[in-house]
Design a protein around this motif. Sequence first.
Motif, mmCIF file in Angstrom:
data_model
loop_
_atom_site.group_PDB
_atom_site.id
_atom_site.type_symbol
_atom_site.label_atom_id
_atom_site.label_comp_id
_atom_site.label_asym_id
_atom_site.label_seq_id
_atom_site.Cartn_x
_atom_site.Cartn_y
_atom_site.Cartn_z
ATOM 1 N N VAL A 79 0.831 -1.206 0.000
ATOM 2 C CA VAL A 79 0.000 0.000 0.000
ATOM 3 C C VAL A 79 0.867 1.258 0.000
ATOM 4 O O VAL A 79 0.581 2.234 -0.710
ATOM 5 C CB VAL A 79 -0.950 -0.013 1.224
ATOM 6 N N ARG A 83 0.936 0.050 -4.634
ATOM 7 C CA ARG A 83 0.399 -1.134 -5.278
ATOM 8 C C ARG A 83 -1.034 -1.371 -4.810
ATOM 9 O O ARG A 83 -1.438 -0.907 -3.739
ATOM 10 C CB ARG A 83 1.265 -2.356 -4.968
ATOM 11 N N ARG A 84 -1.809 -2.092 -5.594
ATOM 12 C CA ARG A 84 -3.196 -2.395 -5.236
ATOM 13 C C ARG A 84 -3.237 -3.733 -4.510
ATOM 14 O O ARG A 84 -2.928 -4.772 -5.085
ATOM 15 C CB ARG A 84 -4.083 -2.437 -6.473
ATOM 16 N N GLN A 86 -4.693 -6.979 -3.188
ATOM 17 C CA GLN A 86 -5.783 -7.859 -3.607
ATOM 18 C C GLN A 86 -6.298 -8.738 -2.469
ATOM 19 O O GLN A 86 -7.489 -9.021 -2.396
ATOM 20 C CB GLN A 86 -5.307 -8.756 -4.755
ATOM 21 N N SER A 100 -0.742 -8.597 -4.474
ATOM 22 C CA SER A 100 -0.974 -7.193 -4.825
ATOM 23 C C SER A 100 -0.734 -7.010 -6.310
ATOM 24 O O SER A 100 -0.041 -7.812 -6.950
ATOM 25 C CB SER A 100 -0.051 -6.268 -4.007
ATOM 26 N N ARG A 101 -1.304 -5.965 -6.860
ATOM 27 C CA ARG A 101 -1.179 -5.683 -8.286
ATOM 28 C C ARG A 101 -0.387 -4.395 -8.473
ATOM 29 O O ARG A 101 -0.560 -3.437 -7.747
ATOM 30 C CB ARG A 101 -2.562 -5.545 -8.941
#
Length: 257
Positions: A79, A83-84, A86, A100-101
């Motif tokens: 975070v 990054r996103r 998931q 994470s994406r």
Amino acid sequence: MSSPVQLALGDPAGAGTGAALRAAATTPTLLEQAQTPAVITLVAGGVALLVVLVGGSPWRLARNGVTIVHEAGHALAAVLVGRRLQGIKLHSDTSGVTVSRGKPEGPGMAFTAMAGYLAPSVLGLLFASLLGADLVGTVLVLIALLLLGVLVMIRNAYGVFSVVVSAVVLALVAFVAPVEVQAPFSYLVTWFLLFGGVRPVVELQVKRRRGRARDSDADQLGRLTAVPPVLWVLVFAVATVSCLIAGGLWLLEPVAA
């Protein structure tokens, strides 16, 4: 019956009894002595060290807590670098995975991969500093926030079970158990994070030598950077042991005083 002289001058025996009662009132009881910071930190540290060193079922059970913090470290790092996140999965073999994406390489991904093994020791160091400042309540609040944050991102049944059980234990300590239990519990958790942060690094290298951890955080970092995986294991070892020493000095300060 006391004579008039005794009544006028005061009964020496009665005065002695009163002095004894006052002395007894000011002398700490065994329970009070057991609640002193020095005793608490020594006992809690001994129990935590025993669990980590002996291993077996107590370690496997307690290691779930280390895994929760490990995966929380990955999640927070992801975070922080944009990054996103998931989700997080925790498994019954005390392993876990955080997905994470974002960009699959670069400093952000490396920082995310590095954060897991450092998280328990860094959190233990933070808790040690708070306990050194007599902020037991703050430690309990931070544990609650950690569990809540992880629970929101859990994506499997065992993970939910593991976090909920941890939350129930915390709730019992915070709201049901006597106040005298909160400090020992906080010291025990802190010592366990400090000691428990070191053992997984040792286990990691043992598994790597046996070829059973080809996709470990250290190996991922080796692929993301020009640094060999074994050196990343060394970085983890130095960092976790340093946190143990620094945190231990904070926690043992009442003993030296």
